[in-house]
Design a protein around this motif. Sequence first.
Motif, mmCIF file in Angstrom:
data_model
loop_
_atom_site.group_PDB
_atom_site.id
_atom_site.type_symbol
_atom_site.label_atom_id
_atom_site.label_comp_id
_atom_site.label_asym_id
_atom_site.label_seq_id
_atom_site.Cartn_x
_atom_site.Cartn_y
_atom_site.Cartn_z
ATOM 1 N N LEU A 78 117.873 9.895 39.781
ATOM 2 C CA LEU A 78 117.293 9.054 40.883
ATOM 3 C C LEU A 78 116.145 8.189 40.277
ATOM 4 C CD1 LEU A 78 117.247 11.474 43.810
ATOM 5 C CD2 LEU A 78 119.128 9.533 43.489
ATOM 6 N N ALA A 79 116.069 7.236 40.942
ATOM 7 C CA ALA A 79 114.566 6.334 40.950
ATOM 8 C C ALA A 79 113.392 7.271 41.612
ATOM 9 C CB ALA A 79 114.703 4.889 41.197
ATOM 10 N N PRO A 80 112.220 7.082 41.412
ATOM 11 C CA PRO A 80 111.346 7.641 42.109
ATOM 12 C C PRO A 80 111.267 7.297 43.552
ATOM 13 C CG PRO A 80 110.443 7.061 40.142
ATOM 14 C CD PRO A 80 111.640 6.480 40.352
ATOM 15 N N SER A 130 100.414 5.392 42.718
ATOM 16 C CA SER A 130 99.504 5.596 41.607
ATOM 17 C C SER A 130 100.388 5.183 40.210
ATOM 18 C CB SER A 130 98.774 6.813 41.543
ATOM 19 O OG SER A 130 99.680 8.039 41.358
ATOM 20 N N LEU A 131 101.648 5.501 40.401
ATOM 21 C CA LEU A 131 102.677 5.336 39.258
ATOM 22 C C LEU A 131 102.552 3.836 38.820
ATOM 23 C CD1 LEU A 131 105.534 7.598 39.830
ATOM 24 C CD2 LEU A 131 103.760 7.879 38.403
ATOM 25 N N ASN A 132 102.879 3.661 37.475
ATOM 26 C CA ASN A 132 103.252 2.286 37.110
ATOM 27 C C ASN A 132 104.668 1.784 37.462
ATOM 28 O OD1 ASN A 132 104.858 3.336 34.979
ATOM 29 N ND2 ASN A 132 103.002 3.382 33.448
ATOM 30 N N GLU A 133 105.128 1.001 37.284
ATOM 31 C CA GLU A 133 106.477 0.523 37.558
ATOM 32 C C GLU A 133 107.473 0.937 36.824
ATOM 33 O OE1 GLU A 133 107.172 -3.599 38.703
ATOM 34 O OE2 GLU A 133 105.396 -3.706 39.929
ATOM 35 N N ASN A 134 107.283 1.302 35.792
ATOM 36 C CA ASN A 134 108.322 1.497 34.713
ATOM 37 C C ASN A 134 108.544 3.468 34.593
ATOM 38 O OD1 ASN A 134 108.449 -0.790 33.989
ATOM 39 N ND2 ASN A 134 107.162 -0.700 32.487
ATOM 40 N N ALA A 135 107.613 4.061 35.545
ATOM 41 C CA ALA A 135 107.750 5.588 35.509
ATOM 42 C C ALA A 135 109.157 5.885 35.838
ATOM 43 C CB ALA A 135 106.742 6.021 36.467
ATOM 44 N N ASN A 136 109.477 7.056 35.237
ATOM 45 C CA ASN A 136 110.967 7.765 35.513
ATOM 46 C C ASN A 136 110.532 8.542 36.572
ATOM 47 O OD1 ASN A 136 109.977 9.832 34.085
ATOM 48 N ND2 ASN A 136 111.106 9.174 32.185
ATOM 49 N N LYS A 141 107.528 13.237 39.204
ATOM 50 C CA LYS A 141 107.464 14.670 39.459
ATOM 51 C C LYS A 141 106.383 15.516 39.024
ATOM 52 C CE LYS A 141 112.274 15.412 40.548
ATOM 53 N NZ LYS A 141 113.802 16.197 40.254
ATOM 54 N N THR A 142 106.136 15.240 37.784
ATOM 55 C CA THR A 142 105.002 16.045 36.969
ATOM 56 C C THR A 142 103.477 15.466 37.652
ATOM 57 O OG1 THR A 142 106.058 15.963 35.048
ATOM 58 C CG2 THR A 142 103.595 16.140 34.836
ATOM 59 N N ILE A 143 103.368 14.234 37.943
ATOM 60 C CA ILE A 143 102.073 13.804 38.594
ATOM 61 C C ILE A 143 102.086 14.408 39.998
ATOM 62 C CG2 ILE A 143 100.920 11.627 39.386
ATOM 63 C CD1 ILE A 143 102.194 10.126 36.710
ATOM 64 N N PHE A 144 103.092 14.170 40.750
ATOM 65 C CA PHE A 144 103.284 14.859 42.077
ATOM 66 C C PHE A 144 102.962 16.250 41.998
ATOM 67 C CE2 PHE A 144 106.159 16.786 45.477
ATOM 68 C CZ PHE A 144 105.222 16.306 46.603
#
Length: 170
Positions: A78-80, A130-136, A141-144
Motif C-alpha cells: 500500500l501507499a502511505p 512530515s514525509l517527503n512524497e517519495n516515502a514508502n 511506519k518507522t517514522i510513525f
Amino acid sequence: MTNFSGYLPYAFALIIAIPFLVLLRQFVHTYITLKNQEIKLLSVKSNSESKTHSYERMTLFLDRMKPSNLIQKFDKNLAPHEFIFLTEKTINEEFEYNSSQQLYITKNSWKNIVDSKNAVIELLHKTYESLNENANLDEFKTIFIINYMENEDYIGATIEDLRREILIIA
C-alpha cells in the motif's frame, strides 16, 4: 342466659388458626424479602459483570490502537495515504462498535479513550505530512512509531487508568 357451647368449636378453631395465620404471614413476608434481596444481588452482579466486560473491551480496543499493532495491519504494497485511510477507517469502525461501552465506564476514562483515539489518528496524519512524497510505507511506519515513542504513551496511561478503575469495581 345465652348458651355459648354452640360457639366453642368456632372459638377453638379461631384460637388455633390465628397463630398459624400469623406465622404464615411472617413466613411469606420473609420469603418475599429474601427473594427481593436475591434479585437485587443478581442485578448488582450482572451490572458488575457488564462493567468488567466493558473495561475489557475498551482495553482491547486501546491495545489494537497502539502503533506497534497498527503497523502490522494491511498489505505491505500500500501507499502511505492508503494505509492511513484504511487504518483510520478501522479505528473509527471499532470505536463505533464499542461506543455503547461508555454507559459502564466513568466519564473521565471515556474521555481518555476518545482522546487516545483522536491522538493516534492525528499522529497518523502529522506523520504523513512530515514525509517527503517519495516515502514508502515502511518509511512511514518507522517514522510513525518513532513519533509515537517520542511523545507521552497516552494509550498506555489510559489502559493503566482503566486497570486501576476495574480494581475498584471488582
